[in-house]
Design an enzyme around this catalytic site. Structure first.
Site, mmCIF file in Angstrom:
data_model
loop_
_atom_site.group_PDB
_atom_site.id
_atom_site.type_symbol
_atom_site.label_atom_id
_atom_site.label_comp_id
_atom_site.label_asym_id
_atom_site.label_seq_id
_atom_site.Cartn_x
_atom_site.Cartn_y
_atom_site.Cartn_z
ATOM 1 N N LYS A 30 2.599 0.725 -31.401
ATOM 2 C CA LYS A 30 2.061 0.153 -32.637
ATOM 3 C C LYS A 30 3.183 -0.397 -33.550
ATOM 4 C CE LYS A 30 -2.061 3.125 -32.796
ATOM 5 N NZ LYS A 30 -2.907 3.987 -33.670
ATOM 6 N N TYR A 57 -10.799 -2.615 -31.958
ATOM 7 C CA TYR A 57 -11.214 -1.333 -32.556
ATOM 8 C C TYR A 57 -12.667 -1.350 -33.019
ATOM 9 C CZ TYR A 57 -6.566 0.797 -32.470
ATOM 10 O OH TYR A 57 -5.379 1.377 -32.075
ATOM 11 N N GLU A 85 -10.343 -1.602 -22.058
ATOM 12 C CA GLU A 85 -9.170 -1.964 -22.861
ATOM 13 C C GLU A 85 -8.147 -2.759 -22.047
ATOM 14 O OE1 GLU A 85 -9.385 1.651 -26.147
ATOM 15 O OE2 GLU A 85 -7.768 1.682 -24.667
HETATM 16 P P1 GDP Z 1 -6.491 7.985 -30.998
HETATM 17 O O1 GDP Z 1 -7.306 7.751 -29.754
HETATM 18 O O2 GDP Z 1 -5.738 9.296 -30.989
HETATM 19 O O3 GDP Z 1 -5.595 6.821 -31.343
HETATM 20 O O4 GDP Z 1 -7.532 8.136 -32.204
HETATM 21 P P2 GDP Z 1 -8.932 7.402 -32.506
HETATM 22 O O5 GDP Z 1 -9.339 6.500 -31.381
HETATM 23 O O6 GDP Z 1 -9.891 8.446 -32.956
HETATM 24 O O7 GDP Z 1 -8.604 6.515 -33.780
HETATM 25 C C1 GDP Z 1 -7.942 5.264 -33.639
HETATM 26 C C2 GDP Z 1 -6.851 5.197 -34.675
HETATM 27 O O8 GDP Z 1 -7.460 5.176 -35.962
HETATM 28 C C3 GDP Z 1 -5.912 6.393 -34.706
HETATM 29 O O9 GDP Z 1 -4.844 6.283 -33.798
HETATM 30 C C4 GDP Z 1 -5.432 6.385 -36.134
HETATM 31 O O10 GDP Z 1 -4.344 5.486 -36.311
HETATM 32 C C5 GDP Z 1 -6.641 5.861 -36.889
HETATM 33 N N1 GDP Z 1 -7.399 7.000 -37.441
HETATM 34 C C6 GDP Z 1 -8.190 7.867 -36.777
HETATM 35 N N2 GDP Z 1 -8.720 8.787 -37.601
HETATM 36 C C7 GDP Z 1 -8.253 8.481 -38.837
HETATM 37 C C8 GDP Z 1 -8.443 9.053 -40.137
HETATM 38 O O11 GDP Z 1 -9.175 10.038 -40.328
HETATM 39 N N3 GDP Z 1 -7.782 8.440 -41.162
HETATM 40 C C9 GDP Z 1 -7.004 7.355 -40.977
HETATM 41 N N4 GDP Z 1 -6.396 6.810 -42.040
HETATM 42 N N5 GDP Z 1 -6.785 6.797 -39.765
HETATM 43 C C10 GDP Z 1 -7.402 7.346 -38.720
#
Ligand code: GDP
Length: 140
Positions: free
Chosen positions: A11, A51, A128
């Site tokens: 990222k 996303y 993806e």
């Molecule tokens: P990952 O698979 O671990 O990347 O997590 P997710 O797919 O659930 O979420 C995608 C991305 O969204 C994450 O990598 C974080 O950068 C962001 N994100 C997820 N949950 C939160 C949250 O509660 N707050 C914020 N600010 N960003 C979040």
């Protein structure tokens, strides 16, 4: 164990810190091999589409803005149990909850600037990978 492919994104926060070598080294040391790679700067629309699954979440706008704020390195990793293994190497979404030695614990600042993306399941990985790469762009 089965050989799998998964999508990894370094990222914008990690790109700005010039730590792509450190991150790729962690994958390679764990027998995850890079079979496709492209450096790119996502448009807002590309980040929104990638996303889309999160579009109803409160952090969606911030996530899209961050992911289109600078260059990223998009990669396909291949290896035994690549999807789960990559998630282990990455660590928990929130770096403060990630285990020591993981990418996010060692190299990331916060839940919204967490250094790497990795597919979370087989179907997601297929979707993806196809989002960024044509089949003929994968080598190995
Ligand atoms: P990952 O698979 O671990 O990347 O997590 P997710 O797919 O659930 O979420 C995608 C991305 O969204 C994450 O990598 C974080 O950068 C962001 N994100 C997820 N949950 C939160 C949250 O509660 N707050 C914020 N600010 N960003 C979040």
């Amino acid at each position: 164990m089965s050989t799998e492919r998964t999508l990894s994104i370094i990222k914008p926060d990690a790109m700005a810190k010039h730590i792509i070598g450190d991150i790729i080294n962690r994958f390679e040391k764990n027998n995850l091999h890079v079979v496709a790679a492209r450096m790119m700067h996502l448009s807002q629309s590309e980040a929104e589409q990638f996303y889309l699954v999160h579009h109803a979440r409160p952090f969606y706008a911030d996530l899209v803005s961050f992911m289109s704020s600078g260059p990223v390195l998009v990669m396909v990793l291949e290896g035994d149990d690549a999807i789960a293994k990559n998630r282990q190497i990455m660590g928990a979404t929130n770096p403060k909850e990630a285990l020591p030695g993981t990418i996010r614990a060692d190299l990331a600042e916060s839940i919204d600037h967490n250094a790497v993306h990795g597919s979370d399941a087989a179907e997601t990985a297929r979707h993806e990978i196809a989002f960024f790469f044509k089949p003929e762009e994968l080598v190995g």
